[in-house]
Structure formats: structure tokens, C-alpha cells
Design an enzyme around this catalytic site. Structure first.
Site, PDB file in Angstrom:
ATOM      1  N   ARG A   1     -59.458 100.536  96.079  1.00  0.00           N
ATOM      2  CA  ARG A   1     -60.604 101.238  95.495  1.00  0.00           C
ATOM      3  C   ARG A   1     -61.912 100.458  95.635  1.00  0.00           C
ATOM      4  O   ARG A   1     -62.924 101.026  96.038  1.00  0.00           O
ATOM      5  CB  ARG A   1     -60.303 101.616  94.046  1.00  0.00           C
ATOM      6  CG  ARG A   1     -59.307 102.777  93.946  1.00  0.00           C
ATOM      7  CD  ARG A   1     -58.831 103.006  92.535  1.00  0.00           C
ATOM      8  NE  ARG A   1     -58.069 101.876  92.024  1.00  0.00           N
ATOM      9  CZ  ARG A   1     -57.633 101.774  90.772  1.00  0.00           C
ATOM     10  NH1 ARG A   1     -57.927 102.723  89.900  1.00  0.00           N
ATOM     11  NH2 ARG A   1     -56.930 100.729  90.401  1.00  0.00           N
TER      12      ARG A   1
ATOM     13  N   ASN B   1     -57.096 106.780  92.094  1.00  0.00           N
ATOM     14  CA  ASN B   1     -55.828 106.191  92.462  1.00  0.00           C
ATOM     15  C   ASN B   1     -54.780 106.992  91.707  1.00  0.00           C
ATOM     16  O   ASN B   1     -54.775 106.967  90.487  1.00  0.00           O
ATOM     17  CB  ASN B   1     -55.904 104.762  91.901  1.00  0.00           C
ATOM     18  CG  ASN B   1     -54.831 103.875  92.429  1.00  0.00           C
ATOM     19  OD1 ASN B   1     -54.117 104.241  93.335  1.00  0.00           O
ATOM     20  ND2 ASN B   1     -54.728 102.699  91.839  1.00  0.00           N
TER      21      ASN B   1
END
Ligand SMILES: [Zn+2]
Ligand SMILES: [Zn+2]
Length: 761
Positions: free
Chosen positions: A18, A36
């Protein structure tokens, strides 16, 4: 301006994915979000179609070091308005279908910080970042976020929390983040007393110097350690662990120190430094630089199993000690490594003088992985697949929709299953004829079952009725009300190597060379020296095997190479049988030949043929560990080839394929022995003949593709000779690459079989 959606799946959690997307989005000036979830990473953003494509390609070309993308797409998305680019909360609602990131060895950046006095984590034994540290060993559920790991109970200090929240930091969303102010704490256990908040690493060094044994908690469990240059310490460890002969692994402070003791090729050097940091079997220089207690460590073998420190704690300890240590799994023989603190105190405190513990809980046990390189070529053979590799196996093409569990074999148990397009293979779980291993097997299974929630469509096991893994398959098939298929051991081996090399749909027929110790054949006899033929859509055919001999006394014959020697000589060289008499007592010498005559059970096991040769050469008559005879015979052949070039003119077998290979090779070796040939030459000629044997069979049946599986192909000499003999031919050779040729690979073959059966239903 349009809105787009990118989806990545694979190893994308716990690898800094990320923050990487965030930083890249800033670079491209994009607005939107990344998250996520249980099916991977999703990115939604506004851009022109051209910019979206560029961004997508940029991400794929610059993935974080630990990330592996197995599924990817860029598509249009319902229009959205965004003020900036954000990392948004993970969601765990959907069914898990991503790969669990394996544990990762200490990275270069963290190692640098570890020894930088100006760094706030200077000498902090649990330094980690998004590119390294424990993952699988601390995960309790998915997605991989701190509350779903055993780091949940550690509260980050403000500075760590800032790092964690800053998308521009290397430790952004690093779930294992901690520092001396919010530390994972160590404990020292000695004489029934626990010292909390222990930090004095010099004590370990002092104890090692005094020849004491310390159990150190690592990533997958406890390692028993002592000074490898102190014979007294190594001998004590052998006695207390009740391990008389099986070689011990060593851990070196670093590559430079290791290079002084072993011969290392560039391929091996690279392998040692990989993120899974395995134990590599490496030839020792004579004499080695360090005054190793070599005889006690290897018990007569020329190779040592060596690894480099893969945790910051071990790195600190070894760099201070400056010498290699013995670092062997803290376990009861045959069982997996002990990973829980309570069990360690109970089981290891009578072996170790002290335990160095810590309060980061390990969820599943994992031993260190073991590998070795073939003597010729660069082929790396996996001997044990565990820490750093499990619980995933990334196949280049296979993405099965159906979920099949393969429960594996018995001795080197590993289970695996397909689930939502991915393959999961457990770590090595030990010998499931042992109760502790059965417990551990079930525990790891339940753990992965809970995390991934597979819905099995079928369960596959070995054909052998007596295996724990066969019972277990039955139990799971009942629980899920799905079919239970069984597949013969060596056919599973063959399917495993075919599957791994993407040969299941090949147009070219494949010759399978499946050689191992013991497996129950479909005809009720013992197999293990087999040649098979594969063509898609047809049943696998057993086309050839080594000459049969009697199998007697069940597992006793497996443990005692002298019995295999007696059986083979009784059959093929009865005149030479007196050669073996001194290996037996009077009553054995009287009774065993009778048992052999009366036995109806036949064997074609190549493992037993290795036993025969090892026993005739007086290398091993009774095993003190699994496959000792084969290992000693390989070692002897290696001694020969370490000094001489490979010359196939020395093979016993030249042009003509004998009717009965067992008879032929035994006769030749006995002849050599009686003319006083050197044992290492005989061992070399035996190995050359095996390669030649395969060559002649491939010629006779005219196969272009040849695939190899079974425990015999752990042999670095034989594998090297095979690579060499086929080198200038048009044949294509297929070995296991990621998986092990030994029984650890059986589970994967079973999955392949289950998928084929379901397709045929
Ligand atoms: Zn790191
Ligand atoms: Zn902190």
C-alpha cells in the site's frame, strides 16, 4: 478524466504494497484510494486512459522486493470524486483468497540500522520493516494487519506509530513494527527461574564460550545452539538430544566467515542470501579455517549444512561470537521444531543449560529449510521446504477452481490444497508415525483451515492403509462430505513433477523416473525403482523397473541395510553370501535366509539398492537416521568426483541395457570389490551406472521428455551426473524446482490427481 480500478493478488500483504502504491500515486499526481482486502489490493483512481495504463505498468515494473503478483487487472470503474490519494482501512468481509506471505530473513536496510549507533533501533534484536521479519509464523487471521497477528498485544510507542502512519516511511503499515521503547522483550530461563526483560546478550556469548548449550527462540521455533568449535559442547548436545549420528546444521556469523570453511559457488552464494535463508549443504575445505568439531558435527560426511543469521537477534549474537555455532532444531527426534514457550521449558530445559525466550508468540512451528546444489550444473535441490517458503507455492499457470486437499505421505509429511485458484503447501511437518508430529500436523491444518476457510471438493491420500495421513483424509472427507480418492505413492510423485513443470497437457509423452525408498505398489508389492510413461488422457503406465528382490521384516529392512544386502545377494549372488556373515549374529544368520526364501513380498526399491551397495562396502549396516546409507554412499561418490572429472567410460553399464539391473549392478560391484578396487571408485561407478541406466531406458523407449521424482533425486551427485549425461542430447529433463523430490512433494501430486478425478466425474 475517468475512474479506474486496479486489482492485484498474490503476495501483496505484509510486503509494503500500500505505501508503494501511495508513493507511486503521488508521483503520478493521482487522486483516489488503495486498500487491502481478503482478495488482494484494490486501487481506485481518476486519470485519463493513457495515464491509467502508464500507472498500471509502472506499478508492475517496480513492485516492492517481497511482492509477487499472480493476478492483475486494470478496468473502468463507476465515476468517483476524490480530494486526494488515501490508504483506506482494510476489509476482511470477503472470503480469504490471497497468498499468505512467508517469513522473511533480515533485510539489508534493517541490518545496517541494527549496527548504526545513531539509529534508534541500534542493536535492537527485533528490528523489522515492511521488507523483512516474521509473517506466516505470527499470523492469526487475514487480512494481514496487526490485530490479526501475535503482535496485536504490543502497543506501538508514539515514534513507531508515526512511522507506521506515514505513507512515506519504509515502516508504513509495518505490522511487526517495534523499537526499544515498545519492545518485544526477552526472557532468560535457567534452573527453573525466569528472568524477565532480559537484555544481556553477552551472557549467551559467555555461555557459548563455556561450552554450554542455549535454546534460542527464533522465527519458527527454538534452535539448540552451542560453540561449533568445542568438541565437548557438541558431544554433550548429541548425548542430551539423544541424536548419535545425524549431522548438525551450523550457523555462521556471515558469508566471509563461512567462505573460509567451505567451497562455495556463485549460485550457492546467491542462494544463501535469499529471503528464505536456507541451510545449504556445502563441501568443507580440508582443513577448514575454524577448528570445527567436524567429526562430531557431520559424523564422517564431507559436507556441512550451513546457514547465515536470518533474525536480527541471531545476527547480533553471531557477530559478537565471531565463530560458527551448531544450530539444530529444538525437537524430539522426527517431530517438528518446538515453538511454544511452555513446551520449550518442558522439553528443552534438560537439553539446554539455558533458554533465551521472547514474548512474541509463534503460531505455527517451522523448521529451517534445507537445500543443496547438484555437483554439475546449477540445479538447486530442495531437501526440506519450510521456513521462508511455506505455506504457499506459486505455480506459473495452474489456477484450479476446485479445492482439493492432498494429505501427503508419512515420513516427510506435508499437506497441501488448492483454494480459489491458488496452491497452498504446508511446511515440513515431520514423521507422522510419531504422535507429536500428528498433533503438529493437525494443528497446522486447523490453523490454515481457519484462516483460509477452504470448501474442499475432494480429499486425496496415499494408497497405504496404515498411514496417519490416510486416516486424516478419511476424516476430512467425512467432515466436508466430499469424495476421498487414493493414489499410489509413486504415481503421485510422478504427477507432482509433471504438474510442477506444466507437463500435464503436453503433446510429447513423458518418461517418469521415480526412485525412492518404499511405497506400496498397485500390485501389492514394494515399489521404488520405477520407470513410468505419461500421456494426457491415458493411464500412467509402469514400463520398467529394477530387478525384484524379497522384502522381509517390514520396516526393519528399511532401517537395516544389511538385510537388503542379504536379500539381494541371496537372490543374485548366493555364492558370495558369506561376505555378509559377520554382519549378523548366529540366530539371525540361521533364520533370515529362511524368512527370505519364504517371503512372497517383492521389492523394486532403489533406496534399498543403495542400502545393498552401502552395506557391501561396509558404510552402513544399521541406520542411525533415515536414509543414512544413501547419504554415505553419495558422500563417498562425491569424494571421488571432487578430485576427478566425470567420465562415463567408468560406468559399469555401457551400451546394452541389462535384463535385470539389480542382478547386473550387484555382480559388477562384487567383482570390483574382489579385485580390490577403491571404495570411492565403486561408489562413483555405481552412480555413473545409474545415470547411464536412465539414459539407456530413455533411448530404448525413445522418449524426448524425462521427469524425475522421488527421494533418490535429493542426491546431488546423481542429479549432476544426469544433467551431464544428457547435456548434448535433444532430451529435455524436468526436475522438481520449488518442491522437494522427496515425499514432501507427494501432497502436490495428490492435488493434481484429485483435480483430474473431479474433471472426469
Ligand atoms: Zn527490514
Ligand atoms: Zn517504538
Amino acid at each position: 478524466m475517468k475512474t479506474f480500478h486496479i486489482h492485484f493478488n498474490g503476495i501483496v500483504q505484509g510486503v509494503g504494497f500500500r505505501p508503494f502504491v501511495y508513493q507511486s500515486a503521488l508521483r503520478f499526481g493521482l487522486k483516489g484510494w488503495v486498500n487491502n482486502t481478503n482478495d488482494g489490493v484494490h486501487i481506485v483512481f481518476n486519470a485519463s486512459p493513457e495515464l491509467a495504463q502508464n500507472f498500471y505498468e509502472f506499478l508492475l515494473a517496480n513492485l516492492p522486493p517481497l511482492a509477487v503478483v499472480t493476478e492483475k487487472k486494470l478496468e473502468k470503474y463507476p465515476p468517483g470524486n476524490f480530494d486526494d490519494f488515501q490508504i483506506i482501512e482494510s476489509e476482511g468481509k470477503t472470503q480469504p483468497q490471497l497468498l499468505i506471505t512467508p517469513d522473511v530473513a533480515l533485510c539489508r536496510d534493517c541490518r545496517q540500522e541494527l549496527y548504526d549507533p545513531a539509529d534508534r533501533r541500534y542493536r535492537y534484536p527485533f528490528i523489522t520493516c515492511t521488507n523483512c521479519g516474521p509473517r506466516y509464523s505470527i499470523i492469526t487471521s487475514l487480512p494481514y494487519d496487526r490485530p490479526n497477528t501475535t503482535m496485536a498485544e504490543f502497543k506501538m510507542c508514539d515514534v513507531c506509530l508515526d512511522e507506521y502512519n506515514n505513507p512515506l516511511e519504509r515502516r508504513h503499515f509495518s505490522q511487526t513494527n517495534s523499537c526499544p521503547d515498545c519492545a518485544v522483550e526477552m526472557q532468560w530461563y535457567e534452573n527453573g527461574q525466569i528472568i524477565e526483560n532480559f537484555t544481556d546478550l553477552n551472557k549467551v556469548i559467555d555461555y557459548w564460550n563455556q561450552g554450554k548449550i542455549i535454546a534460542v527462540k527464533g522465527i519458527g521455533g527454538y534452535l539448540l545452539t552451542c560453540d561449533a568449535t568445542n568438541p565437548q559442547a557438541v558431544e554433550t548436545l548429541r548425548q542430551r538430544k539423544n541424536r548419535p549420528a545425524k549431522p548438525f546444521a551450523l550457523m555462521y556469523p556471515g558469508l566471509e566467515s563461512l567462505k573460509k570453511d567451505v567451497i562455495l559457488s556463485p549460485a550457492e552464494e546467491q542462494q544463501l542470501a535469499t529471503r528464505h535463508a536456507p541451510i545449504l549443504l556445502l563441501p568443507v575445505k580440508q582443513p577448514p579455517h575454524h577448528t570445527l568439531a567436524l567429526n562430531l558435527i557431520t559424523k564422517g560426511l564431507n559436507k556441512i549444512g550451513a546457514m547465515l543469521p536470518y533474525t536480527p537477534l541471531m545476527d547480533l549474537l553471531l557477530s559478537a561470537f565471531g565463530k560458527p555455532i551448531v544450530a539444530t532444531s529444538g525437537n524430539i527426534s522426527g517431530s517438528p521444531i518446538i515453538h511454544a514457550d511452555e513446551s520449550a521449558i518442558k522439553e528443552l530445559s534438560h537439553i539446554a543449560d539455558a533458554l533465551l525466550m521472547n514474548n512474541r508468540y509463534i503460531t505455527v512451528p517451522q523448521d529451517d529449510g534445507v537445500e543443496q546444489k547438484s555437483i554439475y550444473g546449477k540445479h538447486i535441490i530442495t531437501l526440506r521446504r519450510s521456513r521462508g517458503k511455506a505455506p504457499i507455492y506459486i505455480h506459473p499457470t495452474l489456477q484450479p477452481k476446485q479445492s482439493v486437499l492432498g494429505t501427503g505421505a508419512m515420513l516427510k509429511s506435508v499437506f497441501g490444497f488448492s483454494h480459489r485458484g491458488k496452491i497452498y503447501m504446508s511446511q515440513y511437518l515431520g514423521d507422522t508415525s510419531e504422535y507429536e508430529s500428528q498433533e503438529s500436523y493437525e494443528k497446522v491444518f486447523r490453523h490454515l483451515e481457519k484462516i483460509l476457510q477452504p470448501q474442499f471438493d475432494a480429499v486425496v491420500s496415499d494408497l497405504h492403509p496404515g498411514y496417519f495421513t490416510t486416516d486424516f483424509a478419511l476424516q476430512i472427507s467425512r467432515k466436508y462430505s466430499v469424495p476421498h480418492f487414493q493414489i499410489q505413492h509413486h504415481l503421485a510423485h510422478f504427477l507432482s513433477v509433471l504438474g510442477e513443470n506444466d507437463l500435464l497437457e503436453t503433446d510429447e509423452p513423458v518418461l517418469g523416473v521415480v526412485w525412492d525408498g518404499t511405497g506400496l505398489g498397485t500390485d501389492g508389492h514394494i515399489w521404488g525403482g520405477e520407470f513410468f510413461a505419461y500421456q494426457p488422457g491415458r493411464e500412467i503406465e509402469r514400463i520398467a523397473h529394477i530387478g525384484t528382490f524379497k522384502h522381509i521384516l517390514g520396516d526393519k529392512m528399511v532401517r537395516e541395510p544389511r538385510i537388503s544386502a542379504l536379500s539381494v545377494l541371496s537372490e543374485y549372488a548366493p555364492g558370495k553370501i558369506s561376505l555378509l556373515q559377520n554382519k549378523f549374529n548366529d540366530s539371525e544368520w540361521e533364520n533370515y535366509p529362511k524368512i527370505i526364501r519364504q517371503s512372497q513380498l517383492l521389492s523394486t526399491s532403489m533406496g534399498r539398492l543403495f542400502d545393498v551397495v552401502a552395506s557391501i562396502l561396509n558404510l552402513t549396516d544399521i541406520h542411525s537416521y533415515d536414509a543414512e546409507a544413501s547419504i554415505r554412499l553419495e558422500n563417498l561418490a562425491w569424494q571421488y568426483f571432487s578430485k576427478k572429472d566425470i567420465d562415463f567410460r567408468l560406468s559399469y553399464l555401457i551400451d546394452e541395457l541389462p535384463e535385470n539391473f539389480t542382478e547386473f549392478i550387484t555382480g559388477q560391484i562384487l567383482e570390483d570389490l574382489f579385485t580390490g578396487a577403491e571404495k570411492s571408485l565403486i561408489a562413483a561407478r555405481f552412480h555413473l551406472s545409474l545415470a547411464r541406466y536412465i539414459f539407456l531406458v530413455a533411448e530404448k523407449y525413445n522418449y524426448k521428455y524425462i521427469a524425475f521424482s522421488g527421494g533418490v533425486f535429493q542426491n546431488a551427485v546423481l542429479t549432476g551426473l544426469i544433467l551431464k549425461i544428457f547435456e548434448k542430447t535433444a532430451k529435455k529433463l524436468y526436475f522438481h524446482k520449488e518442491l522437494s523430490p522427496n515425499d514432501e512433494g507427494i501432497g502436490f501430486g495428490q492435488i493434481i490427481y484429485g483435480l483430474q478425478k473431479l474433471k472426469a466425474l
